[in-house]
Write a protein that holds these residues in place. Structure first.
Motif, PDB file in Angstrom:
ATOM      1  N   ARG A  10       0.827  -1.223   0.000  1.00  0.00           N
ATOM      2  CA  ARG A  10       0.000   0.000   0.000  1.00  0.00           C
ATOM      3  C   ARG A  10       0.854   1.264   0.000  1.00  0.00           C
ATOM      4  NH1 ARG A  10      -3.224  -2.803   4.117  1.00  0.00           N
ATOM      5  NH2 ARG A  10      -5.095  -3.673   3.119  1.00  0.00           N
ATOM      6  N   ARG A  11       2.027   1.198   0.610  1.00  0.00           N
ATOM      7  CA  ARG A  11       2.865   2.399   0.713  1.00  0.00           C
ATOM      8  C   ARG A  11       4.001   2.359  -0.323  1.00  0.00           C
ATOM      9  NH1 ARG A  11       7.079   3.097   3.615  1.00  0.00           N
ATOM     10  NH2 ARG A  11       6.199   4.881   4.711  1.00  0.00           N
ATOM     11  N   TYR A  12       3.733   1.750  -1.448  1.00  0.00           N
ATOM     12  CA  TYR A  12       4.760   1.517  -2.463  1.00  0.00           C
ATOM     13  C   TYR A  12       5.420   2.795  -2.968  1.00  0.00           C
ATOM     14  CZ  TYR A  12       1.475   3.125  -6.058  1.00  0.00           C
ATOM     15  OH  TYR A  12       0.625   3.881  -6.821  1.00  0.00           O
ATOM     16  N   ASP A  13       4.671   3.935  -2.981  1.00  0.00           N
ATOM     17  CA  ASP A  13       5.242   5.161  -3.538  1.00  0.00           C
ATOM     18  C   ASP A  13       5.650   6.154  -2.456  1.00  0.00           C
ATOM     19  OD1 ASP A  13       2.670   5.675  -2.735  1.00  0.00           O
ATOM     20  OD2 ASP A  13       2.109   6.833  -4.507  1.00  0.00           O
ATOM     21  N   LEU A  14       5.736   5.674  -1.218  1.00  0.00           N
ATOM     22  CA  LEU A  14       6.229   6.501  -0.109  1.00  0.00           C
ATOM     23  C   LEU A  14       7.657   6.098   0.222  1.00  0.00           C
ATOM     24  CD1 LEU A  14       3.097   6.392   2.246  1.00  0.00           C
ATOM     25  CD2 LEU A  14       3.702   8.149   0.564  1.00  0.00           C
ATOM     26  N   ALA A  15       8.354   6.975   0.903  1.00  0.00           N
ATOM     27  CA  ALA A  15       9.725   6.660   1.310  1.00  0.00           C
ATOM     28  C   ALA A  15       9.716   5.418   2.199  1.00  0.00           C
ATOM     29  CB  ALA A  15      10.326   7.839   2.068  1.00  0.00           C
ATOM     30  N   PRO A  16      10.495   4.402   1.853  1.00  0.00           N
ATOM     31  CA  PRO A  16      10.477   3.163   2.644  1.00  0.00           C
ATOM     32  C   PRO A  16      11.033   3.372   4.042  1.00  0.00           C
ATOM     33  CG  PRO A  16      12.220   3.099   1.008  1.00  0.00           C
ATOM     34  CD  PRO A  16      11.425   4.331   0.722  1.00  0.00           C
TER      35      PRO A  16
END
Length: 409
Positions: A94-100
């Motif tokens: 779900r957070r693929y395009d956020l800073a890991p």
């Protein structure tokens, strides 16, 4: 489990009534008679073909898992722990395009690829829960690598992320987690487009074809297979081993789609094309690292040739093709594929009226790949048919003996 057949029938009935759909309309939508639908809803017909279950679900505007109640809940709570890993994977996707969120520097791609070798081994063993357990950390680290690297290393990081999504997709299918199936497929396509890998987007399409089966979109599944095939035609013709493997795998996907659509000629053509690809691949198979995790070989083509005949309802031809198959090629397959094959043979023998052979093959399938088989709806349906048939036979024998003893008199 013995109550599942009636429960599935009740679920189909409730879904139909929710839509205000008469039995005759549902029958017309799936190409059956009203009497057939009535027997299914009463639990008197076992649904032991995936294509039929998918057609019913599509007509009722629901997911097939809603009808067969997957994922199955095990009485032993430890067998349900995989859902914790699935939830962790979903959070990462779900957070693929956020800073890991990752502590410290990520490892180099060559080291992360070595980790996928363990995933390959687990896939071959059909150890889906163990696969899910490894994936949250590996997804997080490959995404972190993509964030901090450039050039070829960044592309490799996206390739790793896409392949991890494929492992999640396979395991989620095996265990019956539709949300994870759908999201893993979407993220695989997203990462493949950024990977610099000419074949990986076609592999992501191969995953999407599998998902289209859930809604019985056979023609779209074939069209998508052909789109993916066109995208790798040049490297396939050039003999790129990864492209040849994907080429053959996509034709097998199309063969299954055509079988469920009832197109026998296309089935034959697709299997023949896959066989030619497998023959080209055979000399290279042991020396080419399968970074895309596609199980493709002559043995895999042979067992698909059996499977597609069952999809078209021709168990006699399926058993004949199994007799003609090279046992060495089949025995070389990983446990996940051999488990599927013996599930198919169990169905074929049962349709042929040989319950002893059916049970023997089902036992073989369970011994080879227990987690896969115990969670597979077709294996459960086959076992239920065997049990009900044995019960009916026993009741008839007891009735005749009771008559001879004149117990009612």
């Amino acid at each position: 489990m013995l109550d599942e057949q009636e429960t599935i029938g009740n679920r189909i009935r409730r879904a139909r009534l929710r839509l205000g759909m008469p039995q005759a309309d549902l029958a017309a939508a799936v190409g059956r008679t009203q009497g057939w639908v009535s027997k299914v809803e009463a639990g008197r017909i076992e649904l032991d073909r995936a294509g039929v279950i998918n057609q019913l679900a599509s007509a009722l505007h629901c997911h097939p898992n809603d009808l067969i109640e997957r994922p199955y809940i095990a009485e032993n709570s430890s067998e349900n722990q995989w859902q914790i890993s699935a939830a962790a994977i979903l959070r990462e996707l779900r957070r693929y395009d956020l800073a890991p969120v990752f502590d410290g520097p990520p490892r180099a791609s060559r080291e992360l690829w070595r980790d996928t070798e363990q995933l390959h081994r687990l896939r071959d063993e059909a150890a889906s829960t163990a696969i899910l357990g490894m994936l949250p950390d590996l997804l997080r680290e490959s995404r972190a690598l993509a964030e901090v690297s450039t050039g070829r290393e960044r592309e490799e990081a996206f390739s790793l992320y896409a392949v991890c999504c494929k492992f999640a997709h396979t395991a989620a299918h095996a265990l019956g987690h539709p949300e994870l199936v759908a999201m893993a497929c979407e993220r695989a396509s997203w990462a493949a487009a950024r990977s610099g890998d000419a074949v990986l987007p076609a592999v992501a399409d191969w995953m999407r074809v599998w998902d289209m089966w859930a809604t019985a979109d056979w023609s779209d599944a074939i069209a998508l297979s052909d789109k993916a095939l066109r995208s790798i035609e040049e490297p396939n013709q050039a003999g790129d081993p990864l492209a040849v493997r994907a080429w053959g795998s996509l034709h097998l996907r199309a063969a299954v789609s055509a079988a469920r659509a009832g197109d026998a000629q296309q089935v034959e053509d697709r299997v023949a094309e896959a066989r030619r690809a497998a023959q080209r691949m055979e000399p290279l198979r042991r020396t080419t690292f399968d970074r895309h995790s596609l199980t493709f070989s002559l043995g895999n083509v042979q067992i698909h040739a059996v499977s597609v005949q069952l999809e078209m309802g021709d168990h006699a031809k399926a058993l004949l093709l199994n007799e003609r198959a090279d046992p060495q090629h089949v025995s070389a397959l990983p446990k996940s594929r051999r488990g599927h094959h013996h599930m198919d043979l169990a169905r074929a023998w049962l349709w042929d009226g040989n319950r002893d052979r059916a049970l023997a093959d089902l036992e073989t399938a369970e011994r080879i790949a227990p987690q896969l088989v115990r969670n597979h709806p077709i294996a459960r349906a086959t076992l239920r048919k065997i049990v009900y048939a044995e019960r009916a036979t026993t009741r008839e024998r007891l009735r005749r003996m009771s008559d001879r003893f004149r117990l009612d008199g």
